[in-house]
Design a protein around this motif. Structure first.
Motif, PDB file in Angstrom:
ATOM      1  N   SER A 101       0.833  -1.203   0.000  1.00  7.17           N
ATOM      2  CA  SER A 101       0.000   0.000   0.000  1.00  7.17           C
ATOM      3  C   SER A 101       0.867   1.252   0.000  1.00  7.17           C
ATOM      4  N   ASN A 102       0.223   2.360  -0.223  1.00  5.57           N
ATOM      5  CA  ASN A 102       0.899   3.650  -0.160  1.00  5.57           C
ATOM      6  C   ASN A 102       0.546   4.410   1.113  1.00  5.57           C
ATOM      7  N   LEU A 103      -0.080   3.726   2.064  1.00  2.00           N
ATOM      8  CA  LEU A 103      -0.416   4.373   3.332  1.00  2.00           C
ATOM      9  C   LEU A 103       0.851   4.841   4.035  1.00  2.00           C
ATOM     10  N   LYS A 104       0.759   5.966   4.705  1.00  2.00           N
ATOM     11  CA  LYS A 104       1.884   6.427   5.514  1.00  2.00           C
ATOM     12  C   LYS A 104       2.120   5.424   6.639  1.00  2.00           C
ATOM     13  N   ALA A 164       2.646   5.877   9.768  1.00  2.46           N
ATOM     14  CA  ALA A 164       1.815   6.164  10.948  1.00  2.46           C
ATOM     15  C   ALA A 164       0.397   5.631  10.754  1.00  2.46           C
ATOM     16  N   ALA A 165      -0.148   5.768   9.557  1.00  2.00           N
ATOM     17  CA  ALA A 165      -1.494   5.262   9.279  1.00  2.00           C
ATOM     18  C   ALA A 165      -1.532   3.736   9.382  1.00  2.00           C
ATOM     19  N   ILE A 166      -0.467   3.092   8.952  1.00  2.00           N
ATOM     20  CA  ILE A 166      -0.389   1.635   9.057  1.00  2.00           C
ATOM     21  C   ILE A 166      -0.358   1.231  10.537  1.00  2.00           C
ATOM     22  N   ALA A 167       0.386   1.971  11.335  1.00  2.00           N
ATOM     23  CA  ALA A 167       0.439   1.684  12.770  1.00  2.00           C
ATOM     24  C   ALA A 167      -0.952   1.729  13.370  1.00  2.00           C
ATOM     25  N   TRP A 168      -1.695   2.792  13.090  1.00  2.00           N
ATOM     26  CA  TRP A 168      -3.060   2.930  13.622  1.00  2.00           C
ATOM     27  C   TRP A 168      -3.966   1.838  13.062  1.00  2.00           C
ATOM     28  N   THR A 169      -3.873   1.568  11.760  1.00  2.00           N
ATOM     29  CA  THR A 169      -4.718   0.568  11.104  1.00  2.00           C
ATOM     30  C   THR A 169      -4.524  -0.822  11.705  1.00  2.00           C
ATOM     31  N   CYS A 170      -3.301  -1.110  12.122  1.00  2.00           N
ATOM     32  CA  CYS A 170      -2.990  -2.435  12.667  1.00  2.00           C
ATOM     33  C   CYS A 170      -3.191  -2.523  14.176  1.00  2.00           C
ATOM     34  N   GLY A 171      -3.716  -1.441  14.784  1.00  2.00           N
ATOM     35  CA  GLY A 171      -4.089  -1.494  16.188  1.00  2.00           C
ATOM     36  C   GLY A 171      -3.020  -1.085  17.180  1.00  2.00           C
ATOM     37  N   PHE A 172      -1.920  -0.532  16.707  1.00  2.00           N
ATOM     38  CA  PHE A 172      -0.892  -0.068  17.641  1.00  2.00           C
ATOM     39  C   PHE A 172      -1.331   1.245  18.256  1.00  2.00           C
ATOM     40  N   SER A 173      -0.983   1.444  19.520  1.00  2.00           N
ATOM     41  CA  SER A 173      -1.455   2.618  20.252  1.00  2.00           C
ATOM     42  C   SER A 173      -0.800   3.915  19.796  1.00  2.00           C
ATOM     43  N   SER A 174       0.368   3.815  19.169  1.00  2.00           N
ATOM     44  CA  SER A 174       1.034   5.002  18.638  1.00  2.00           C
ATOM     45  C   SER A 174       2.073   4.575  17.600  1.00  2.00           C
ATOM     46  N   PRO A 175       2.412   5.468  16.681  1.00  2.00           N
ATOM     47  CA  PRO A 175       3.454   5.141  15.704  1.00  2.00           C
ATOM     48  C   PRO A 175       4.817   4.861  16.355  1.00  2.00           C
ATOM     49  N   SER A 176       5.138   5.551  17.444  1.00  2.52           N
ATOM     50  CA  SER A 176       6.435   5.304  18.094  1.00  2.52           C
ATOM     51  C   SER A 176       6.469   3.914  18.744  1.00  2.52           C
ATOM     52  N   TYR A 177       5.347   3.483  19.334  1.00  2.00           N
ATOM     53  CA  TYR A 177       5.273   2.131  19.894  1.00  2.00           C
ATOM     54  C   TYR A 177       5.382   1.097  18.765  1.00  2.00           C
TER      55      TYR A 177
END
Length: 95
Positions: free
Chosen positions: A54-57, A59-72
């Motif tokens: 995908s071309n998702l950013k 950070a968007a992938i992090a949120w989409t996959c259920g992670f609480s934050s991009p840094s985590y």
């Protein structure tokens, strides 16, 4: 439910009407893996797929996959995959 950031051993136990300890023990006896680690691995598998297709950013992938934050997401990714999401995205690492 992988996209649900609330997904955890405690959340699953509530949904199933059992104790978190019972659920964890039963899952570990059946699979040989901790349930919390299994959830992380499933989320990371989904993330790798999205990073590669995908071309998702990131950070968007992090949120989409259920992670609480991009840094985590970055920390867990490095810990369990030994590389960064950006490296996977750039194709410099093969999985």
């Amino acid at each position: 439910e992988l996209a649900n950031p609330e997904l955890s051993v405690i959340w699953l136990a509530r949904q199933l009407g059992c104790s978190p300890d019972h659920l964890s023990r039963a899952f570990h006896q059946h699979s040989g893996m901790r349930l919390s680690r299994y959830i992380e691995e499933c989320r990371l598998e989904q993330a790798v797929e999205l990073l590669q297709t995908s071309n998702l950013k990131i950070a968007a992938i992090a949120w989409t996959c259920g992670f609480s934050s991009p840094s985590y997401f970055d920390r867990i990714f490095m810990k369990l995959r030994g590389t960064t999401p950006k490296a996977i995205r750039d194709g410099s690492q093969s999985n």
